[in-house]
Structures are given as C-alpha cells and as structure tokens.
Design a protein around this motif. Structure first.
Motif, PDB file in Angstrom:
ATOM      1  N   ARG A   1       0.830  -1.207   0.000  1.00 31.76           N
ATOM      2  CA  ARG A   1       0.000   0.000   0.000  1.00 31.76           C
ATOM      3  C   ARG A   1       0.863   1.255   0.000  1.00 31.76           C
ATOM      4  O   ARG A   1       0.574   2.229  -0.712  1.00 31.76           O
ATOM      5  CB  ARG A   1      -0.917  -0.016   1.228  1.00 31.76           C
ATOM      6  N   LEU A   2       1.931   1.243   0.782  1.00 34.37           N
ATOM      7  CA  LEU A   2       2.780   2.417   0.902  1.00 34.37           C
ATOM      8  C   LEU A   2       3.754   2.566  -0.269  1.00 34.37           C
ATOM      9  O   LEU A   2       4.491   3.547  -0.350  1.00 34.37           O
ATOM     10  CB  LEU A   2       3.532   2.389   2.231  1.00 34.37           C
TER      11      LEU A   2
ATOM     12  N   LYS B   1       1.117   5.065  -2.042  1.00 32.74           N
ATOM     13  CA  LYS B   1       0.654   6.248  -1.327  1.00 32.74           C
ATOM     14  C   LYS B   1       1.757   6.723  -0.385  1.00 32.74           C
ATOM     15  O   LYS B   1       2.408   5.907   0.257  1.00 32.74           O
ATOM     16  CB  LYS B   1      -0.597   5.934  -0.483  1.00 32.74           C
ATOM     17  N   ARG B   2       1.932   8.046  -0.277  1.00 25.84           N
ATOM     18  CA  ARG B   2       2.945   8.548   0.654  1.00 25.84           C
ATOM     19  C   ARG B   2       2.544   8.240   2.100  1.00 25.84           C
ATOM     20  O   ARG B   2       3.385   7.884   2.923  1.00 25.84           O
ATOM     21  CB  ARG B   2       3.147  10.049   0.472  1.00 25.84           C
ATOM     22  N   TYR B   3       1.255   8.400   2.398  1.00 24.76           N
ATOM     23  CA  TYR B   3       0.731   8.101   3.731  1.00 24.76           C
ATOM     24  C   TYR B   3      -0.388   7.076   3.588  1.00 24.76           C
ATOM     25  O   TYR B   3      -0.846   6.787   2.485  1.00 24.76           O
ATOM     26  CB  TYR B   3       0.244   9.379   4.410  1.00 24.76           C
ATOM     27  N   LEU B   4      -0.831   6.540   4.694  1.00 30.73           N
ATOM     28  CA  LEU B   4      -1.788   5.434   4.621  1.00 30.73           C
ATOM     29  C   LEU B   4      -3.052   5.793   3.857  1.00 30.73           C
ATOM     30  O   LEU B   4      -3.614   4.956   3.145  1.00 30.73           O
ATOM     31  CB  LEU B   4      -2.163   4.958   6.032  1.00 30.73           C
TER      32      LEU B   4
ATOM     33  N   ASP C   1      -2.071   7.146  10.359  1.00 29.66           N
ATOM     34  CA  ASP C   1      -0.614   7.133  10.372  1.00 29.66           C
ATOM     35  C   ASP C   1      -0.067   7.169  11.794  1.00 29.66           C
ATOM     36  O   ASP C   1       0.925   6.503  12.103  1.00 29.66           O
ATOM     37  CB  ASP C   1      -0.074   8.320   9.566  1.00 29.66           C
TER      38      ASP C   1
ATOM     39  N   ASN D   1       9.476   0.415   1.618  1.00 27.91           N
ATOM     40  CA  ASN D   1       8.386   1.390   1.704  1.00 27.91           C
ATOM     41  C   ASN D   1       8.036   1.717   3.154  1.00 27.91           C
ATOM     42  O   ASN D   1       7.864   2.897   3.518  1.00 27.91           O
ATOM     43  CB  ASN D   1       7.155   0.872   0.957  1.00 27.91           C
ATOM     44  N   LEU D   2       7.926   0.713   3.993  1.00 30.16           N
ATOM     45  CA  LEU D   2       7.612   0.960   5.399  1.00 30.16           C
ATOM     46  C   LEU D   2       8.732   1.720   6.097  1.00 30.16           C
ATOM     47  O   LEU D   2       8.476   2.595   6.935  1.00 30.16           O
ATOM     48  CB  LEU D   2       7.354  -0.369   6.120  1.00 30.16           C
TER      49      LEU D   2
ATOM     50  N   TYR E   1       8.624   5.339   4.881  1.00 32.05           N
ATOM     51  CA  TYR E   1       7.427   5.949   5.481  1.00 32.05           C
ATOM     52  C   TYR E   1       7.644   6.259   6.958  1.00 32.05           C
ATOM     53  O   TYR E   1       7.307   7.356   7.437  1.00 32.05           O
ATOM     54  CB  TYR E   1       6.272   4.976   5.291  1.00 32.05           C
TER      55      TYR E   1
ATOM     56  N   ARG F   1      10.533  10.101   0.436  1.00 36.91           N
ATOM     57  CA  ARG F   1       9.082   9.971   0.253  1.00 36.91           C
ATOM     58  C   ARG F   1       8.462  11.221  -0.371  1.00 36.91           C
ATOM     59  O   ARG F   1       7.362  11.145  -0.945  1.00 36.91           O
ATOM     60  CB  ARG F   1       8.420   9.684   1.599  1.00 36.91           C
TER      61      ARG F   1
END
Length: 359
Positions: free
Chosen positions: A226-227, A230-233, A242, A272-273, A276, A327
């Motif tokens: 997902r990340l 998308k930059r944030y959830l 977030d 990604n995590l 983020y 990000r």
C-alpha cells in the motif's frame, strides 16, 4: 474481580499482557468508556458511560513514553496544539506490581496530581478497580479521579471534540471524506499489527506463535504494498491512521523484532515501510515524542516472563532514523493546505537528548 495474584500480573505487564502456557494472547479491551466532549448532553455513549465537559486546564493526560498506546496521545496532543489545554504526566518506563509510577518527577510524585502511582487515581474513582492500571489515562484534576483510559476514543475526541482549543494551523486528522475507509484501515492495523506484535510475543505455544507470526506478516506485506503507492496510509497527507501505525513501527527494530520474535525482516529491510516511518519520524510531532531508551527499558525489564535476565540491549544504532527517506518524491505533504507543523516542543516536555537522534 480478579484475585490479588492475577491482578498484580495484569498491572505489572503492558496493558494486561502476559504469557499463558498453551494459549493464544487475547488482549483485554474493556476500558473505562467515559468521554470528554464539547456537548455532553448530545454525546454518543456506551452503556454505563458518562460524558464529561471539554474544559481547558481541568484534565491531566498520563502517558508513559514507553507505551505505544500512550505514545499516540502524545503525538495527537502535540499535532493539534493542545498543550495549553491538557496538561501531561509522564510516568517512568518501568513499573512495579501496583502500577505505573511517577518516579521521574521530583520526590516521585506527579506535580499536578500529587500522586506517586497512577493506581491511586484509578482507586480514587473505583476503589475496587479489578483490571490493569493502564496508560494512557485522563485524570480529572479537581477530584483526582480517572476519567477514561479508552485510548482509541481519546485521540479521536482530541481531534473532534477539543477543536475550540486547537492551535492555528492544526491538521485535520479525521477528514470526513476518508473516515469510512480510515476506520477499516485502522481496524486492520490494530488487530493485525499494533496487537499482532503482542500476539507473537505473548504466544503461549509454538502453534499460537506460528499463527500470530503469519497474521502479522500478511498485514505488514499488505502495508508495504500500500505504501508503495501512497505517501501516507490514506493518501497525500497525515491522518490519525498514520499515528496509529507509527507507534508500532518505531518500536519494531528496537523491541519487537527480537523481544517479540517478529523476526522475518527488520523494518530497515522493508523499503516502503522504512521510508514511510522515517518520513513520519522526521515530521514535528512524531519523532520528538519518541524516547528509544525508555521504550527498550520498559519491554526488556518489565516482561520478565519473556526476558528473565532483564538485560536491556545497547543497540540498535538510531542515526539511520535521520537518513533521507525520499518519500517527498511521491508528492503530497505531511499536512494539507492551510495546516502547519507544530512549533518547538514546550519546555519540560522534551525527550532526553541522549535517548533520541533528534539532538
């Protein structure tokens, strides 16, 4: 009511967490469901719950930096600028069988409440309170009575009910157009990740652990994917979703990877995590609430059933939390148009510089 021995176990552990041989870990999610709201007469309440009025200066938030559930409230309070409206008490990272204690304060007493242990404030209202003494908790200063320890509702109400006292430029952490999807995302994050790491750590059998481990990593893989998009959830800006994920991610490598046996990969190995998490950490209001040393001391000292030696690891190196995350290349910004980052941490609420890379 639990017997004295089991009550001590509940209070000595993290929100009632304890290893029970042969069993899966099931968190006790029965909280004091009172709410603090702008219009008490119109509040939606659970059975038996009370509505308390929003009032600046009346309430004291007790939130240990070590606890992920309490860390949420510290972040939201800071993002919204509620420092002047809601005072704060910071218990130390470890606690005895009675409860969290104010051992970091002068003379070992909270300077606002005058109590040595949060238990005193629970018992002031409920003399026979049968459950663990958990943080975060909000205490009514005039009476010294605990009001609520319902942490998910607490931060939602900070955002929706305390708007009169939000700072200029406070972000909207609950955008109306995203709320339905947010609730679905936050539910999965809570059951599979926030609580999923505990399900691994407090599994009472190999079978229970294997199931918990599988569930956790299915969810983390979903978040990693997902990340990547998308930059944030929830998209281009930070929301409460977030905040709720961040407090688990920031504890993952220092604690959950080893202590809770969540060891398929480190956070730093999930591109990604990891990007983020650093994006959030470097945003005012997030990393400046995190005390890595208190986090490690809490888990590795308090959980004697998992770590009998109570030895606290020296590592990991924290400097990588300040490395470039990249990000911003995904577009978006931490805060939507018109919203701004909070200002400097107020005097007396800073994290010990030796416990954070944010020096």
């Amino acid at each position: 009511m639990t017997d004295a021995k089991n009550q001590d176990k509940d209070q000595h552990s993290t929100a009632g967490a304890y290893v029970h041989a042969g069993e899966e870990f099931n968190r006790d999610t029965t909280y004091i469901e009172d709410r603090i709201v702008a219009e008490p007469e119109n509040a939606e309440l659970g059975e038996g719950a009370q509505a308390w009025p929003v009032a600046a200066g009346r309430y004291h938030l007790v939130a240990a930096r070590a606890c992920p559930w309490a860390n949420r409230t510290l972040i939201v309070r800071r993002l919204l600028g509620l420092e002047d409206a809601i005072s704060i008490g910071l218990p130390g990272p470890t606690h005895d069988a009675r409860s969290w204690q104010f051992d970091l304060d002068p003379e070992g007493k909270d300077p606002v409440l005058g109590t040595e242990r949060l238990q005193e404030n629970y018992f002031e209202r409920f003399p026979d309170y049968p459950r663990g003494i958990t943080v975060p908790a909000i205490v009514d200063i005039p009476t010294g009575e605990v009001v609520t320890n319902d942490f998910p509702q607490m931060t939602e109400d900070f955002a929706k009910e305390w708007t009169e006292f939000h700072r200029a430029g406070a972000p909207d952490l609950w955008p109306a157009e995203l709320e339905d999807e947010m609730r679905d995302v936050m539910k999965r994050v809570y059951t599979e990740v926030n609580n999923g790491v505990y399900r691994c750590g407090f599994a009472g059998s190999q079978e229970a652990y294997d199931k918990a481990y599988e569930r956790l990593w299915v969810a983390l893989d979903w978040l990693e994917e997902r990340l990547g998009e998308k930059r944030y959830l929830m998209g281009e800006h930070i929301t409460e979703a977030d905040v709720r994920l961040f407090t688990t991610l920031v504890r993952f490598d220092p604690v959950y990877y080893s202590h809770f046996k969540c060891s398929r990969q480190k956070l730093t190995e999930l591109p990604n995590l990891w990007g983020y998490a650093r994006d959030l950490f470097q945003t005012p209001g997030f990393g400046d609430t995190v005390d890595f040393q208190q986090i490690k001391e809490h888990y590795f000292i308090v959980h004697e059933d998992i770590n009998p030696s109570q030895i606290v690891p020296v590592g990991p190196d924290l400097s990588n939390w300040l490395s470039e995350h990249g990000r911003e290349n995904m577009g978006g910004s931490p805060f939507a148009d018109g919203a701004t980052a909070p200002g400097p941490v107020r005097s007396g609420e800073e994290v010990d510089p030796a416990h954070t890379p944010l020096r």
